[in-house]
Structures are given as C-alpha cells and as structure tokens.
Write an enzyme that holds these catalytic residues in place. Structure first.
Site, PDB file in Angstrom:
ATOM      1  N   HIS A   1       0.837  -1.204   0.000  1.00  0.00           N
ATOM      2  CA  HIS A   1       0.000   0.000   0.000  1.00  0.00           C
ATOM      3  C   HIS A   1       0.875   1.259   0.000  1.00  0.00           C
ATOM      4  O   HIS A   1       0.610   2.214  -0.745  1.00  0.00           O
ATOM      5  CB  HIS A   1      -0.914  -0.013   1.230  1.00  0.00           C
ATOM      6  N   GLU A   2       1.915   1.261   0.830  1.00  0.00           N
ATOM      7  CA  GLU A   2       2.797   2.428   0.886  1.00  0.00           C
ATOM      8  C   GLU A   2       3.570   2.601  -0.426  1.00  0.00           C
ATOM      9  O   GLU A   2       3.787   3.727  -0.889  1.00  0.00           O
ATOM     10  CB  GLU A   2       3.755   2.313   2.068  1.00  0.00           C
TER      11      GLU A   2
ATOM     12  N   HIS B   1       1.495   4.420  -2.874  1.00  0.00           N
ATOM     13  CA  HIS B   1       1.572   5.871  -2.711  1.00  0.00           C
ATOM     14  C   HIS B   1       2.794   6.431  -3.450  1.00  0.00           C
ATOM     15  O   HIS B   1       2.724   7.499  -4.069  1.00  0.00           O
ATOM     16  CB  HIS B   1       1.672   6.230  -1.223  1.00  0.00           C
TER      17      HIS B   1
ATOM     18  N   GLU C   1      -6.130   7.392  -0.556  1.00  0.00           N
ATOM     19  CA  GLU C   1      -6.094   6.136   0.188  1.00  0.00           C
ATOM     20  C   GLU C   1      -6.824   5.023  -0.554  1.00  0.00           C
ATOM     21  O   GLU C   1      -6.349   3.886  -0.612  1.00  0.00           O
ATOM     22  CB  GLU C   1      -6.698   6.325   1.587  1.00  0.00           C
TER      23      GLU C   1
END
Length: 308
Positions: free
Chosen positions: A128-129, A132, A198
């Site tokens: 997930h990071e 980003h 997100e």
C-alpha cells in the site's frame, strides 16, 4: 477517476489560496500569495521527506532486516526503485511513505505494526505504501498540506491587517471570512484529497502484493489499535495524520468531512470485492520463511509475536 478528482481538488485549493490573496490585497495580494505558495512548495519539495523522518526519529534499516527483505520483492514487482526503509519506535501500529518522487522515496513502519501483524499482512501494508510512491501521492499531499498551511497563515494576516481589494479601505467582513472560512475550506479539501488517495493506494497496493484480503485483515487490526494506542507524533503534529495508512484516533464508519482517511470498514469492503481478480501473491522473503528464527532471535520464546 481518482486522478481527475485529485486534480480538481488541488485546483480548488490553489484557487482558494489565490482568492484569499485577492481579498486581502487585490491584484498585488494575489501576486504575493502566488509567490509565497511557490516558495513554500519549493522548500517542501526538497525537504519534506527529511522533515517527516526526523519528526518520527525514524531509523534506516538495510539488507538482512525483515522489513527490508519484505519491501524489496514488492518494489521489484511494482517496477519501482528500491526505496529507503525505516523503522519507527512507536507502539501504535502504523506505516507511511514519503519522498518527492520514486527515486527519492522512503517507506516506514512502526515497531508496533511489526509486532501486531504477520508477515503477509506486513507485506500488504508495505505494498500500500509503495502504491503511494508509485502514484506520487507523497508529493501531492505535501503540496496540499503546504497550501493549507499557507491559507491559514493568510487568514491570520487578514485578521491583523484587514481585507482590501485595492481601494485602501479595510473590510473586516472580508477579514473574518479569510480568517475563519478559508482555513476550514482548505482543511476540508486537503482531507478529501487524502481520502481519495487512500482508496487508490489500497487498490494498487492489493495488486502489487496480490493479497487484498491480507490488506483487509491488516486494516481491521490497525483500526482497533489506533483507537486505543496513542500516537505521540500525530498528537503533537496533527498534520501528520494524513501520512499514515490508518488515521490515528479514528472513529465512525462514514467518510466524514473531517476525516483524513476513508472509514476502514469501507476500505475493507472494497478490498473484499477485489479478492479473486488479482495476480498471485508476490513471494515475500522466502529465505526468512525457511528460517523463522531470523525474524527474531527470541521467536521461540515469543510465539505470539514472531516479529519482535
């Protein structure tokens, strides 16, 4: 769709900033506001990652560390340069990414996260990071945070000096609007951008790891922990809340206006819908899987906590 919405929200933020400058000082005020925003964003562009990591007292880790070995294959699968990897000594389980671009990115996880989640859940969170980083969300959020701060500063300036639209006459109504309404509007736009980012990072992160259900289970665990374990950094610096994978001190199931993150329940539901439609999971640190003791020298004494 997320990119279009983000662009529109950022345009609204910039227009609000320029408009407040015009209310305060007319054409010259708008010009000064533009130059001030450009200078602040330039500083943030080059220094935001250093400031964030220093604020968290993050410690960089290298090859051989469990977190580094998890991130490496994920970065390869995402076709990203290997980011710098950091551990933050903090009891609240959380994670974040920072850096102006993929070539200068860093990802971090707290010690609390490493203790609470299993290896696959940690991999899903770090994917997930990395999403980003891939989306350049860290730069987007740095710019919006800087603009939001600058709008608040302009509002305070208007309160002390009054509003003027080029006629030299003070306008206290304009000053009150600039002082009260503009910062609230800027904060709402900033939070809307964060929530949009997100959802996008959840989707791309699940694709990178190939394990949307592991990300869903991680979010469920992190949600409960965030409600009962304090986050000293976020408490001292509220603007840091938008950095994390889960909002510190969150509450409620709706994506309310004053939340920097979507409700975990909504994110989990979206991830569950994705399950079964992605590529097979990425192989995460197989050498460490063969040698559980490498994760933690005290693994046998702490069976409930294999990460240490």
């Amino acid at each position: 769709m997320n990119h279009i919405r983000t662009f529109m929200l950022m345009a609204a933020m910039a227009a609000l900033f320029m408009g407040i400058g015009w209310l305060i000082g007319g054409q010259s005020g708008m010009t000064v506001a533009f130059l001030m925003a450009a200078g602040m964003n330039l500083f943030a562009y080059w220094n935001s990652d250093k400031m964030v990591l220093k604020m968290h007292q993050a410690q960089e880790v290298g090859p051989g560390h469990p977190l580094f070995e998890i991130v490496k294959p994920l970065a390869e699968r995402a076709e990203l340069p290997m980011p710098r990897v950091y551990i933050v000594e903090q009891p609240q389980p959380n994670a974040f990414a920072t850096g102006r671009n993929p070539e200068n990115a860093a990802v971090a996880a707290t010690s609390g996260l490493m203790r609470m989640l299993d290896r696959d859940e940690v991999a899903a969170v770090m994917a997930h990071e990395l999403a980003h980083v891939k989306n350049r969300d860290t730069l987007v959020m740095t710019i919006t945070a800087t603009l939001a701060g600058a709008i608040s500063m302009l509002g305070n300036f208007a309160f002390f000096f009054g509003g003027s639209r080029g006629n030299g006459q003070s306008n206290m109504l304009v000053a009150l609007v600039a002082m009260i309404v503009a910062p609230i509007a800027a904060a709402l736009v900033q939070m809307a951008i964060s929530r949009t980012r997100e959802y996008g990072a959840d989707a791309i992160g699940a694709d990178i790891s190939g394990q949307p259900l592991k990300l869903a289970s991680a979010l469920a665990k992190l949600q409960g922990a965030a409600e009962r374990i304090p986050n000293p950094v976020a408490e001292a610096n509220p603007a840091a809340a938008a950095l994390y994978i889960i909002e510190p001190g969150l509450g409620g199931v709706r994506d309310n206006l004053f939340s920097t993150h979507p409700a975990p329940e909504n994110r989990i539901a979206a991830l569950e819908e994705m399950a079964g439609s992605l590529l097979p999971p990425v192989a995460v640190a197989p050498a460490l899987e063969r040698r559980p003791s490498a994760l933690n020298p005290n693994a046998q004494q702490r069976r409930r906590n294999p990460w240490g």
